[in-house]
Design an enzyme around this catalytic site. Structure first.
Site, short mmCIF file in Angstrom:
data_model
loop_
_atom_site.label_atom_id
_atom_site.label_comp_id
_atom_site.label_asym_id
_atom_site.label_seq_id
_atom_site.Cartn_x
_atom_site.Cartn_y
_atom_site.Cartn_z
N GLY A 159 0.82 -1.31 0.11
CA GLY A 159 -0.02 0.03 -0.05
C GLY A 159 0.75 1.25 -0.12
O GLY A 159 0.20 2.29 0.38
N CYS A 160 2.13 1.22 -0.51
CA CYS A 160 2.96 2.41 -0.61
C CYS A 160 3.09 2.71 -2.13
O CYS A 160 3.52 1.69 -2.70
CB CYS A 160 4.27 2.12 0.08
SG CYS A 160 4.54 3.28 1.52
N VAL A 161 2.87 3.74 -2.55
CA VAL A 161 3.20 4.22 -3.61
C VAL A 161 4.77 4.34 -4.12
O VAL A 161 5.13 3.69 -5.32
CB VAL A 161 2.69 5.64 -4.27
CG1 VAL A 161 2.75 5.83 -5.59
CG2 VAL A 161 1.24 5.69 -3.89
N SER A 162 5.51 4.42 -3.02
CA SER A 162 6.76 4.31 -3.14
C SER A 162 7.09 2.81 -2.56
O SER A 162 6.44 1.99 -2.05
CB SER A 162 7.69 5.21 -2.31
OG SER A 162 7.18 5.35 -1.31
#
Lengths: 464, 349
Positions: free
Chosen positions: B125-128
């Site tokens: 759930g992290c864009v990075s």
């Protein structure tokens, strides 16, 4: 990281800097702008007698743009993700609910008749907007994604056989990849992907070579939401029809920004979303040639799309009703019609012309920032880019960039893969940042963005 | 069980939550009577519909003023180094300076060896991209290492690593994301897909717990486990072996957080159930003001339990529920709001 939101003081001191930067960049450009915009209808003359551009005039219709976020003026550069809605569209929606909300098609009473009339009028407006020959060729869906799924499940499942080929590009939006993956698994059809050439656009020659007797469908974008490039749809349709293949055009990034004439393109299917063209969310449409739609089985089953219903079987309605099961998004469709009216009043050619200039300006100023890598083709005499730029800054994660731009400068851009993971993988990056414009943006918006970007880059660089 | 329904008893013993959050997480007793009994002073009245917190919590104010910390997990409950970090950030007023502080932490974070950048260690759930690694030191304290390709995220990861590393499992599990508010970084604390910070903390806690569980079960030392997993490396099999162990011993419901795990453990230990299902349904109640504001509510506030155990033999429905509530007292006092309990004996199933 999108979860992070930091409260920062307003950097009002930026304003003077913005102006001085703007003037150094763009003296020549603003003059040419002035010449162009003076040819636009009834320009209000400002105190310093510089004619007002389309962006400046249009902004007045969009109240949402006149606000501050995180202490700075909002600069909205994410229209490729969704557009803002003018007051006229919002009024149309409100009006519907306030004065004649009623279920459509089957009712007898006054309100129902009025709602039905307006709903079908909206369909005509959409048909006219894209120059479809008959409004029955417009099927209202929830959005373009649903429209593509409709074609995939309805046309695809009944027409694709094992070994048939479907041609896509690596730059397609997920909505024009995943449904085909699902359907090809079910039918045994094969997906083939056109890659990019050295100009970072899909390789048209490769596409041409790929088309063969086995090809049954070519499904491609008109304008890319990442690369800002456009494909020569008319030619592609000619090549495809030579072998008896159909063409589906994903026009989400083209219909809002330029004249799209489905008869001229001669595409078999075309999809677009309302929310990218100043309309509300929750509605989109599929254009399909009459004879194709007539031969297609239903997608979703339920009310409205039937003719007669028995316990053990039913007969189906004619298109477009056949593909519009259940109560539609009536108010939204009517508001979409209002959006078509609004855009047509300005004139799509004018909008396009304005955006071409803006696109060039955006590209050139962005490219002048050091360490910036913009994806897609360079604009030139023969190549017109859409008014968006996906880019990366060397050594800086796009999410950090977008976060800082938002928090410190009120500039709204997007960061991520923009629903185009295969494209990003092909380009060798995890994610990119994207600034996208629409006719309500101005040169000043671009200037604010560039100044903010420079500030952001220097902030993060100071930590290296 | 004759309920003593005298009005004085009723009024004095019942403290209801003043908003319309009724009945959903209700238990399935056939009768909907309020069941009361005289309370020993150290126990609250348990209404079989709702759990009542001892404090009526007010919705968390949106500002980052430290005075609102009365509604948040008290800073003293945090590991000492994390407390220091929080105090440091609170002393820095300028938001831009907070950024700089964050980036400073990130810069000084020990880099994570690329062989630990596995799927197992990746924060969802992290864009990075963010990876977190956890292992025990000689004193069974958890040591963390982390990395990210985004410098802001790395800064946040560094905060967590510095704040939680070298501490025992129980202390780590007690931490809630509330402290992020105290930092003055206006975090959205809703467990949405994009909230990498929350997910980072969750993953770190999950890893701490699984280290503990594995160690307790006497399977080979977690440190060597992980090392051997990594050495064998690029084959996909060894990591999945570790994952299978983890999933068997830790939970068979995917999204159980630390509270869910504790509930499961407690019930398993004390009731020796033949069947046990612990389902976190907090998301269904995420809109409640109480949920948003309550201390210790890392979103884990409502659970559905299904327990089949011999321990319920010969006990009435209410007594069975009472048993479960008694076992979960600590949870109930630290933010667990409600349980929906199905309690059966094996014969009744």
């Amino acid at each position: 990281m999108e979860g992070v939101a930091m409260k920062l003081p307003s950097f009002k001191s930026l304003a003077p800097t913005a102006i001085s930067v703007a003037s150094t960049f763009s003296i020549r450009r603003s003059l040419s702008f002035a010449r162009r915009s003076s040819s636009l209808s009834a320009a209000t003359i400002t105190a310093d007698s510089e004619p007002v551009s389309l962006g400046h005039r249009a902004r007045k219709d969009f109240r949402i743009l006149h606000q501050e976020v995180n202490g700075s003026k909002l600069v909205y550069l994410d229209s490729a993700a969704t557009s803002q809605k003018p007051a006229a569209v919002l009024e149309a929606l409100q009006n519907y609910y306030e004065f004649y909300n009623s279920n459509v098609h089957r009712g007898i009473h006054y309100l129902s008749a009025k709602a039905t009339d307006e709903f079908e009028l909206a369909r005509k407006k959409v048909a006219r907007f894209i120059n479809a020959s008959d409004s029955r060729e417009i099927v209202f869906t929830r959005n373009a994604t649903e429209a593509i799924n409709l074609v995939a499940y309805s046309w695809g499942l009944s027409n694709l056989k094992p070994g048939d080929e479907v041609i896509l590009t690596v730059a397609e939006h997920h909505s024009c990849i995943v449904p085909w993956q699902i359907v090809s698994q079910k039918t045994g059809a094969v997906l083939k992907f056109v890659t990019l050439n050295e100009d970072e656009v899909p390789d048209i020659d490769m596409l041409r070579e790929m088309i063969s007797e086995k090809t049954k469908l070519v499904a491609v974008h008109h304008v890319s939401n990442v690369l800002a490039s456009s494909l020569p749809i008319e030619e592609i349709v000619v090549w495809a029809h030579e072998v008896g293949a159909k063409v589906l055009v994903d026009a989400c990034q083209s219909v809002p920004h330029m004249v799209v004439d489905v008869q001229k393109l001669n595409a078999d299917f075309l999809v677009a979303s309302s929310h990218k063209m100043c309309g509300p969310t929750g509605i989109g449409f599929l254009y399909g040639k009459s004879d194709l739609l007539l031969a297609m089985p239903p997608f979703l089953g339920g009310g409205e799309m039937i003719s007669d219903v028995f316990l053990d079987h039913s007969t189906y309605a004619e298109p477009p009703s056949r593909f519009e099961a259940g109560t539609p998004a009536i108010g939204e469709a009517i508001a979409l019609g209002a959006a078509c009216d609004y855009l047509s009043d300005i004139g799509m050619p004018k909008i396009h012309e304005y955006e071409v200039e803006l696109a060039k300006y955006l590209y050139e100023t962005l490219a002048s920032v050091p360490d910036v890598r913009i994806y897609g083709p360079r604009p030139s005499e023969s190549v017109q880019r859409a008014a968006l730029c996906s880019f990366n800054v060397e050594g800086l994660h796009p999410t950090d960039l977008a976060t800082f731009l938002d928090q410190q400068h009120g500039v709204a851009i997007r960061s991520g893969h923009h629903c185009a993971q295969p494209l990003h993988r092909y380009l060798g990056v995890n994610a990119s940042a994207r600034a996208s414009l629409y006719f309500y943006n101005t040169k000043e918006d671009v200037d604010s963005f560039i100044v903010a970007l420079a500030d952001t880059v220097s902030f993060f660089n100071s930590f290296k | 069980m004759a309920a003593s329904m005298s009005s004085s008893c009723y009024l004095s013993s019942l403290r209801l939550i003043p908003f319309n959050r009724t009945f959903f997480s209700s238990v399935n007793p056939p009768s909907k009577n309020l069941i009361l009994r005289p309370i020993p002073s150290f126990l609250r009245t348990i209404v079989t519909f709702l759990k009542i917190p001892t404090v009526i919590v007010s919705p968390l104010s949106a500002s980052s003023s430290p005075s609102s910390s009365v509604d948040l997990q008290p800073i003293e409950e945090l590991p000492p180094k994390l407390q220091e970090i929080v105090k440091l950030f609170q002393s820095v007023q300028e938001p831009k300076a907070k950024y700089e502080q964050l980036l400073f932490y990130g810069k000084n974070l020990k880099p994570l060896d690329s062989r630990f950048k596995t799927r197992e260690n990746k924060v969802e759930g992290c864009v990075s991209q963010v990876w977190v690694r956890a292992f025990f030191d000689e004193e069974r304290n958890v040591v963390y290492e982390a990395d990210s390709d985004s410098v802001l995220t790395k800064g946040l990861a560094a905060l967590l690593v510095n704040g939680l590393s070298g501490r025992p499992v129980t202390e780590i599990l007690r931490v809630t994301p509330d402290f992020a508010v105290l930092l003055g970084l206006q975090q959205s604390l809703t467990p949405s897909r994009n909230n990498g910070f929350l997910n980072m903390l969750k993953l770190m806690q999950k890893k701490a717990l699984s280290l503990e569980v594995k160690a307790e079960e006497g399977t080979s030392e977690s440190t060597t486990d992980e090392a051997s997993v990594v050495e064998v490396d690029l084959e996909s099999k060894p990591p999945s072996v570790v994952e299978v162990e983890e999933s068997e011993s830790v939970s068979n419901v995917v999204a159980l957080g630390s509270r869910g795990m504790r509930i499961r453990e407690k019930l398993e230990k004390e009731l020796n159930p033949v069947e046990l299902e612990v389902e976190d349904v907090s998301y269904q109640h995420a809109g409640h003001a109480a949920v948003r504001g309550s201390a210790g509510a890392d979103g884990e506030t409502h659970f559905n339990l299904r327990v089949v155990s011999d321990a319920f033999q010969g006990k009435s429905l209410v007594k069975r529920h009472r048993m479960v509530y008694d076992l979960l007292q600590e949870e109930l006092q630290s933010g667990l709001h409600a349980l929906s309990i199905v309690a059966k004996t094996p014969a009744e199933v």
